[in-house]
Design a protein around this motif. Structure first.
Motif, PDB file in Angstrom:
ATOM      1  N   ASN A  19       0.823  -1.196   0.000  1.00  0.00           N
ATOM      2  CA  ASN A  19       0.000   0.000   0.000  1.00  0.00           C
ATOM      3  C   ASN A  19       0.864   1.255   0.000  1.00  0.00           C
ATOM      4  N   ALA A  23       1.064   4.144  -2.845  1.00  0.00           N
ATOM      5  CA  ALA A  23       0.865   5.562  -2.521  1.00  0.00           C
ATOM      6  C   ALA A  23       2.020   6.386  -3.064  1.00  0.00           C
ATOM      7  N   ILE A  26       1.648   6.698  -6.861  1.00  0.00           N
ATOM      8  CA  ILE A  26       0.584   7.603  -7.305  1.00  0.00           C
ATOM      9  C   ILE A  26       0.964   9.049  -7.027  1.00  0.00           C
ATOM     10  N   ILE A  95      -1.393   5.303 -14.267  1.00  0.00           N
ATOM     11  CA  ILE A  95      -2.315   5.594 -13.176  1.00  0.00           C
ATOM     12  C   ILE A  95      -3.407   4.538 -13.094  1.00  0.00           C
ATOM     13  N   MET A  99      -4.201   2.384  -9.752  1.00  0.00           N
ATOM     14  CA  MET A  99      -5.500   2.418  -9.075  1.00  0.00           C
ATOM     15  C   MET A  99      -6.089   1.023  -8.953  1.00  0.00           C
ATOM     16  N   LEU A 102      -4.355  -0.717  -6.243  1.00  0.00           N
ATOM     17  CA  LEU A 102      -4.813  -0.227  -4.948  1.00  0.00           C
ATOM     18  C   LEU A 102      -6.095  -0.925  -4.544  1.00  0.00           C
ATOM     19  N   ASN A 105      -5.419  -4.418  -3.525  1.00  0.00           N
ATOM     20  CA  ASN A 105      -4.735  -4.433  -2.247  1.00  0.00           C
ATOM     21  C   ASN A 105      -5.707  -4.279  -1.097  1.00  0.00           C
ATOM     22  N   VAL A 106      -6.676  -3.368  -1.279  1.00  0.00           N
ATOM     23  CA  VAL A 106      -7.650  -3.125  -0.217  1.00  0.00           C
ATOM     24  C   VAL A 106      -8.446  -4.389   0.056  1.00  0.00           C
TER      25      VAL A 106
ATOM     26  N   ILE B   6       2.334   6.436   5.111  1.00  0.00           N
ATOM     27  CA  ILE B   6       1.559   6.503   3.869  1.00  0.00           C
ATOM     28  C   ILE B   6       0.781   7.804   3.811  1.00  0.00           C
ATOM     29  N   ILE B   9       3.029  10.436   2.621  1.00  0.00           N
ATOM     30  CA  ILE B   9       3.317  10.333   1.183  1.00  0.00           C
ATOM     31  C   ILE B   9       2.160  10.901   0.381  1.00  0.00           C
ATOM     32  N   VAL B 130      -6.233   7.293  -2.645  1.00  0.00           N
ATOM     33  CA  VAL B 130      -5.258   6.498  -1.898  1.00  0.00           C
ATOM     34  C   VAL B 130      -5.363   6.809  -0.415  1.00  0.00           C
ATOM     35  N   LEU B 137      -8.193   1.022   5.593  1.00  0.00           N
ATOM     36  CA  LEU B 137      -7.411  -0.153   5.969  1.00  0.00           C
ATOM     37  C   LEU B 137      -6.957  -0.057   7.413  1.00  0.00           C
TER      38      LEU B 137
END
Lengths: 132, 146
Positions: A19, A23, A26, A95, A99, A102, A105-106, B6, B9, B130, B137
């Motif tokens: 994650n 980040a 992005i 991008i 995305m 992401l 991942n979630v 994070i 970032i 993000v 999370l």
């Protein structure tokens, strides 16, 4: 008793690290010359678990080998992909790919959290049932 | 591992895109400015963006053997002026016209600025996504064992 929890813990750490990497990718989507980072740990975890199973199956003389060490040694690896530049400014971050990574991942993180919670609940149930 | 890194970032991404928008807004606002303090017409400004590396003292590297990721987001290094030539328009009645009757107008192209603005907006939105995903999370992680 906590072997499965250790594996899940490792996976959770790696997914969180992924994650962080996403980040960073992005936020650097417009930076000229930036190359994206990626996290590799799934193959290592799989092979470590296979090695663990092999070792366990091969204890024919009754000597229990240390089966836990291989999983604990697995560390997520951060790699930098230098190729696949699509843009004139040298940036190779796509991008859409980031995305979708992401989102994946979630979902992965949530699934691991649920498994971990259920594991603890199962242990709690076993302890409570034994009391009766 | 630092759980809140994070957020830093993503916040750096948000700040950078916002600064880009500010510069774009300034460029568009000054699209007809023929007089500046330095004399001459307004020069288009451009942001120079660079990846932000976390600078750590060496001792921290020894202690954090596990932490191999040194990403720190993004930062704007400087705001430079675009050195491309000015636009010259023939307009002898303009108070800033030179002897040949030409006026130098800023080298700002509206279309380019609008495209940059759209790109900055999209990047900003991606960073917000993000941020929200990470926050969800982290909150989910609090539910382990509940």
């Amino acid at each position: 008793m906590f072997k499965d929890v250790k594996v899940l813990e490792k996976a959770l750490d790696a997914v969180w690290l992924r994650n962080q990497v996403i980040a960073n990718n992005i936020s650097n989507v417009d930076t000229p010359g930036y190359k994206r980072y990626d996290v590799h740990f799934e193959e290592q975890l799989n092979s470590a678990m296979k090695r663990m199973d092999n070792r366990r199956n091969s204890t024919s003389n009754g000597y229990k080998q240390k089966t836990r060490s291989s999983v604990e040694e697995v560390e997520p690896k951060i790699i930098r992909t230098y190729g696949t530049t699509m843009r004139p400014d040298g940036n190779n971050v796509d991008i859409d790919v980031e995305m979708s990574n992401l989102a994946k991942n979630v979902v992965q993180y949530n699934a691991l959290i649920q498994k971990l919670s259920r594991q603890f609940q199962r242990m709690k149930t076993v302890i409570q049932e034994g009391r009766r | 591992m630092d759980i809140f890194r994070i957020f830093d970032i993503s916040a750096s991404g948000l700040t950078t895109q916002r600064l880009r928008m500010d510069i774009i807004a300034q460029n568009i606002a000054n699209i007809n400015t023929t007089r500046t303090e330095a004399g001459g017409p307004y020069r288009r400004k451009v942001t120079v963006i660079q990846e932000n590396q976390n600078s750590k003292p060496f001792s921290q590297y020894l202690s954090e053997s596990r932490e191999t990721f040194t990403g720190g987001g993004v930062k704007v290094v400087e705001v430079k002026e675009d050195l491309s030539p000015f636009k010259r328009v023939y307009n002898p009645e303009h108070p800033d016209a030179d002897e040949a009757g030409y006026v130098s107008l800023p080298n700002v192209d509206t279309l380019k600025e609008i495209v940059d603005m759209i790109s900055a907006t999209r990047s900003y939105e991606a960073n917000v996504t993000v941020f929200n995903a990470t926050k969800n999370l982290a909150m989910k992680a609090l539910e382990i064992g509940r």
